[in-house]
Design a protein around this motif. Structure first.
Motif, PDB file in Angstrom:
ATOM      1  N   ALA A   1       0.828  -1.196   0.000  1.00  9.51           N
ATOM      2  CA  ALA A   1       0.000   0.000   0.000  1.00  9.51           C
ATOM      3  C   ALA A   1       0.872   1.259   0.000  1.00  9.51           C
ATOM      4  CB  ALA A   1      -0.914   0.006   1.219  1.00  9.51           C
ATOM      5  N   SER A   2       0.351   2.313  -0.623  1.00 10.88           N
ATOM      6  CA  SER A   2       1.005   3.625  -0.585  1.00 10.88           C
ATOM      7  C   SER A   2       0.156   4.615   0.210  1.00 10.88           C
ATOM      8  CB  SER A   2       1.256   4.151  -1.997  1.00 10.88           C
ATOM      9  OG  SER A   2       0.064   4.126  -2.774  1.00 10.88           O
ATOM     10  N   ALA A   3      -0.939   4.119   0.780  1.00 10.03           N
ATOM     11  CA  ALA A   3      -1.795   4.902   1.675  1.00 10.03           C
ATOM     12  C   ALA A   3      -2.431   3.937   2.652  1.00 10.03           C
ATOM     13  CB  ALA A   3      -2.869   5.661   0.883  1.00 10.03           C
ATOM     14  N   HIS A   4      -2.961   4.472   3.746  1.00 13.31           N
ATOM     15  CA  HIS A   4      -3.592   3.621   4.746  1.00 13.31           C
ATOM     16  C   HIS A   4      -4.858   4.302   5.203  1.00 13.31           C
ATOM     17  CE1 HIS A   4      -2.991   0.792   8.453  1.00 13.31           C
ATOM     18  NE2 HIS A   4      -4.212   0.753   7.963  1.00 13.31           N
ATOM     19  N   HIS A   5      -5.999   3.769   4.783  1.00 11.53           N
ATOM     20  CA  HIS A   5      -7.285   4.313   5.181  1.00 11.53           C
ATOM     21  C   HIS A   5      -7.729   3.623   6.455  1.00 11.53           C
ATOM     22  CE1 HIS A   5      -8.147   5.511   0.732  1.00 11.53           C
ATOM     23  NE2 HIS A   5      -7.118   6.118   1.260  1.00 11.53           N
ATOM     24  N   ALA A   6      -7.700   4.345   7.553  1.00  7.94           N
ATOM     25  CA  ALA A   6      -7.917   3.735   8.872  1.00  7.94           C
ATOM     26  C   ALA A   6      -9.391   3.655   9.209  1.00  7.94           C
ATOM     27  CB  ALA A   6      -7.178   4.531   9.937  1.00  7.94           C
TER      28      ALA A   6
ATOM     29  N   VAL B   1       6.039   8.540   5.468  1.00 13.34           N
ATOM     30  CA  VAL B   1       7.315   9.244   5.241  1.00 13.34           C
ATOM     31  C   VAL B   1       7.669   9.330   3.753  1.00 13.34           C
ATOM     32  CG1 VAL B   1       9.812   9.152   5.601  1.00 13.34           C
ATOM     33  CG2 VAL B   1       8.261   8.863   7.542  1.00 13.34           C
ATOM     34  N   PRO B   2       7.724   8.215   3.011  1.00  8.35           N
ATOM     35  CA  PRO B   2       8.151   8.322   1.608  1.00  8.35           C
ATOM     36  C   PRO B   2       7.107   8.894   0.664  1.00  8.35           C
ATOM     37  CG  PRO B   2       7.663   6.036   2.149  1.00  8.35           C
ATOM     38  CD  PRO B   2       7.586   6.795   3.436  1.00  8.35           C
ATOM     39  N   PHE B   3       5.802   8.741   0.986  1.00  5.08           N
ATOM     40  CA  PHE B   3       4.777   9.133   0.018  1.00  5.08           C
ATOM     41  C   PHE B   3       4.014  10.407   0.369  1.00  5.08           C
ATOM     42  CE2 PHE B   3       5.196   4.548  -0.794  1.00  5.08           C
ATOM     43  CZ  PHE B   3       5.399   4.571  -2.168  1.00  5.08           C
ATOM     44  N   HIS B   4       3.969  10.783   1.650  1.00  6.00           N
ATOM     45  CA  HIS B   4       3.099  11.891   2.030  1.00  6.00           C
ATOM     46  C   HIS B   4       3.776  12.985   2.857  1.00  6.00           C
ATOM     47  CE1 HIS B   4      -0.221   9.417   0.591  1.00  6.00           C
ATOM     48  NE2 HIS B   4       0.316   8.415   1.267  1.00  6.00           N
TER      49      HIS B   4
ATOM     50  N   TYR C   1       0.405  -2.663 -12.964  1.00  8.61           N
ATOM     51  CA  TYR C   1       1.685  -3.283 -12.657  1.00  8.61           C
ATOM     52  C   TYR C   1       2.806  -2.241 -12.733  1.00  8.61           C
ATOM     53  CZ  TYR C   1       5.568  -6.588 -12.634  1.00  8.61           C
ATOM     54  OH  TYR C   1       6.718  -7.263 -12.312  1.00  8.61           O
ATOM     55  N   ARG C   2       2.730  -1.366 -13.732  1.00  9.04           N
ATOM     56  CA  ARG C   2       3.740  -0.312 -13.856  1.00  9.04           C
ATOM     57  C   ARG C   2       3.647   0.659 -12.679  1.00  9.04           C
ATOM     58  NH1 ARG C   2       2.213  -0.851 -19.352  1.00  9.04           N
ATOM     59  NH2 ARG C   2       0.867   0.999 -19.267  1.00  9.04           N
ATOM     60  N   PHE C   3       2.418   0.892 -12.182  1.00 11.78           N
ATOM     61  CA  PHE C   3       2.274   1.734 -10.994  1.00 11.78           C
ATOM     62  C   PHE C   3       2.957   1.070  -9.798  1.00 11.78           C
ATOM     63  CE2 PHE C   3       0.053   2.631  -7.011  1.00 11.78           C
ATOM     64  CZ  PHE C   3       0.151   4.014  -6.950  1.00 11.78           C
ATOM     65  N   TYR C   4       2.766  -0.235  -9.645  1.00 13.09           N
ATOM     66  CA  TYR C   4       3.417  -0.937  -8.540  1.00 13.09           C
ATOM     67  C   TYR C   4       4.940  -0.897  -8.688  1.00 13.09           C
ATOM     68  CZ  TYR C   4      -1.111  -2.812  -7.061  1.00 13.09           C
ATOM     69  OH  TYR C   4      -2.402  -2.954  -6.612  1.00 13.09           O
ATOM     70  N   GLN C   5       5.423  -1.007  -9.916  1.00 14.75           N
ATOM     71  CA  GLN C   5       6.862  -0.868 -10.133  1.00 14.75           C
ATOM     72  C   GLN C   5       7.336   0.517  -9.692  1.00 14.75           C
ATOM     73  OE1 GLN C   5       6.692  -2.043 -14.417  1.00 14.75           O
ATOM     74  NE2 GLN C   5       8.444  -3.348 -13.919  1.00 14.75           N
ATOM     75  N   ALA C   6       6.546   1.535 -10.041  1.00 19.39           N
ATOM     76  CA  ALA C   6       6.918   2.913  -9.717  1.00 19.39           C
ATOM     77  C   ALA C   6       6.935   3.147  -8.210  1.00 19.39           C
ATOM     78  CB  ALA C   6       5.955   3.888 -10.395  1.00 19.39           C
ATOM     79  N   THR C   7       5.893   2.678  -7.498  1.00 15.86           N
ATOM     80  CA  THR C   7       5.861   2.899  -6.057  1.00 15.86           C
ATOM     81  C   THR C   7       6.941   2.091  -5.345  1.00 15.86           C
ATOM     82  OG1 THR C   7       4.104   1.211  -5.866  1.00 15.86           O
ATOM     83  CG2 THR C   7       3.423   3.518  -5.947  1.00 15.86           C
ATOM     84  N   SER C   8       7.228   0.891  -5.848  1.00 20.30           N
ATOM     85  CA  SER C   8       8.301   0.088  -5.259  1.00 20.30           C
ATOM     86  C   SER C   8       9.641   0.783  -5.435  1.00 20.30           C
ATOM     87  CB  SER C   8       8.329  -1.302  -5.902  1.00 20.30           C
ATOM     88  OG  SER C   8       9.385  -2.078  -5.381  1.00 20.30           O
ATOM     89  N   TYR C   9       9.869   1.293  -6.641  1.00 18.79           N
ATOM     90  CA  TYR C   9      11.122   2.011  -6.905  1.00 18.79           C
ATOM     91  C   TYR C   9      11.227   3.245  -6.008  1.00 18.79           C
ATOM     92  CZ  TYR C   9      14.647   4.887  -9.125  1.00 18.79           C
ATOM     93  OH  TYR C   9      15.754   5.669  -9.333  1.00 18.79           O
ATOM     94  N   HIS C  10      10.137   4.014  -5.933  1.00 17.54           N
ATOM     95  CA  HIS C  10      10.165   5.254  -5.158  1.00 17.54           C
ATOM     96  C   HIS C  10      10.407   4.979  -3.677  1.00 17.54           C
ATOM     97  CE1 HIS C  10       9.055   9.244  -3.690  1.00 17.54           C
ATOM     98  NE2 HIS C  10       8.316   8.612  -2.793  1.00 17.54           N
ATOM     99  N   ARG C  11       9.707   4.002  -3.123  1.00 13.31           N
ATOM    100  CA  ARG C  11       9.868   3.699  -1.700  1.00 13.31           C
ATOM    101  C   ARG C  11      11.316   3.297  -1.398  1.00 13.31           C
ATOM    102  NH1 ARG C  11       5.477   1.670   1.212  1.00 13.31           N
ATOM    103  NH2 ARG C  11       4.756   0.721  -0.732  1.00 13.31           N
TER     104      ARG C  11
END
Length: 362
Positions: A55-60, A76-79, A336-346
């Motif tokens: 996940a790149s967000a957490h909806h509580a 920290v890395p995304f927000h 899948y490309r979005f997941y690649q992007a978030t994995s790379y960014h994190r």
């Protein structure tokens, strides 16, 4: 920031630099999907392949079930990209700063990547970069610096309509009613206000004051008992739009095949953008102002349709992929490309960018 900026505003900034509608749609969808990608559900294929996503967000929905590690791996890395303020202790160095040196270093790094997922990566970069213009002065981890006196919020009565102030105060009241101190939020994430600002607790949360582009407001820090400086969201969001525009100009200069026309200088659209940001209304109405500017008011010099956000389509395709015979088909999916992007960014932020500044976060 909310969907009006992360999708609609990002699309307009990308499109105004000449990026084609299809490419701009993917970039803006990736920017917004950072907030909507809140599940960790994995896909399994009959040929033995699997797709595990983070996940790149957490909806509580249940605050007592919040994972403390999400502070470090998501917020920290995304927000709340750390600003690395000079001379501060570890906690102060993790405070997000508007348009920080680290934020620009992150942008330049992502601009240099020429992967198949570069459009999605620029969307992720746009989300993180834009959030520095709304989440500045707060940290993505538990910190006393984030604590605010709950009754100390003030709003510029000369700037805002009475009905706007009434609406904002109701939102604050609803938040405190739904998430009281004994809900576990204070215990599990001490920086309750900062985590709410991230959008990772859901866009429907009450205290989204930094996410409202028109708002001018201030508060008192619990730790010091002092007021912060007035936060003029309109001014900082306008700065953020100009920064995103500049980022996308650089992207068109580094990668071929992106554009279908010449770029429009930001100064040519600045007044129109400023007018949109100044509009006092809920998220849906603010989003419609961006749509109208493109489809009716010719912000680009000619009217054109505003493409739909792709997030729901990505999730629908993900659901249909589960249990497929062939896992190779997932490789051609924008998701899948979005997941690649978030994995790379994190990985880049937590294992490269921050450690180079002697910040070991996760």
């Amino acid at each position: 920031m909310q969907k009006d900026m992360h999708y609609y505003g990002t699309y307009v900034m990308a499109r105004s630099t000449g990026i084609s509608p299809i490419k701009a749609q993917v970039i803006a969808s990736a920017a917004q999907f950072v907030d909507d990608n809140a599940t960790k559900k994995s896909l399994e294929f009959k040929d033995g392949g699997a797709l595990h996503s983070r996940a790149s967000a957490h909806h509580a929905f249940n605050l007592k079930n919040l994972d403390k590690e999400d502070q470090r791996l998501i917020w920290v890395p995304f927000h709340f990209l750390p600003g690395n303020v000079a001379g501060g202790n570890f906690s102060k160095r993790l405070v997000c700063l508007k348009d920080s040196v680290l934020a620009r270093e992150m942008v330049n790094n992502h601009l240099a990547q020429n992967e198949d997922f570069s459009d999605e990566l620029m969307g992720v970069a746009a989300h993180v970069y834009a959030d520095t213009f709304s989440h500045y002065d707060f940290s993505g981890i538990s910190s006393r610096h984030n604590r605010i006196e709950n009754d100390s919020f003030e709003f510029d009565l000369e700037k805002h309509k009475p009905e706007t102030i009434k609406y904002i105060k109701k939102k604050q009241h609803d938040f405190m009613r739904n998430y009281p101190e004994d809900s576990g939020l204070i215990e599990n994430i001490k920086s309750w206000f900062a985590e709410n600002l991230s959008g990772a607790l859901g866009h429907g949360a009450a205290c989204t004051f930094p996410d409202r582009p028109y708002l001018k407001w201030r508060y008192i820090y619990e730790e010091t008992g002092k007021h912060c400086a007035w936060r003029d969201n309109h001014a900082t969001f306008l700065e953020g739009c100009e920064a995103l525009h500049g980022m996308f100009v650089k992207y068109t200069q580094k990668k071929s095949g992106l554009t279908d026309r010449d770029p429009i200088p930001f100064n040519n659209i600045k007044n129109a953008v400023s007018e949109i940001l100044a509009f006092e209304g809920p998220e849906k109405e603010r989003s419609n102002k961006w749509i109208e500017a493109v489809s009716q008011k010719a912000i680009f010099g000619s009217n054109e349709p505003f493409p739909d956000y792709l997030g729901k389509e990505w999730l629908d395709k993900k659901a249909k992929m589960h249990g497929n015979d062939d896992s190779h088909g997932a490789l051609n999916s924008p998701l899948y490309r979005f997941y690649q992007a978030t994995s790379y960014h994190r990985h880049y932020v937590l294992r490269d960018l921050l450690p180079k500044k002697s910040l070991v976060v996760a």
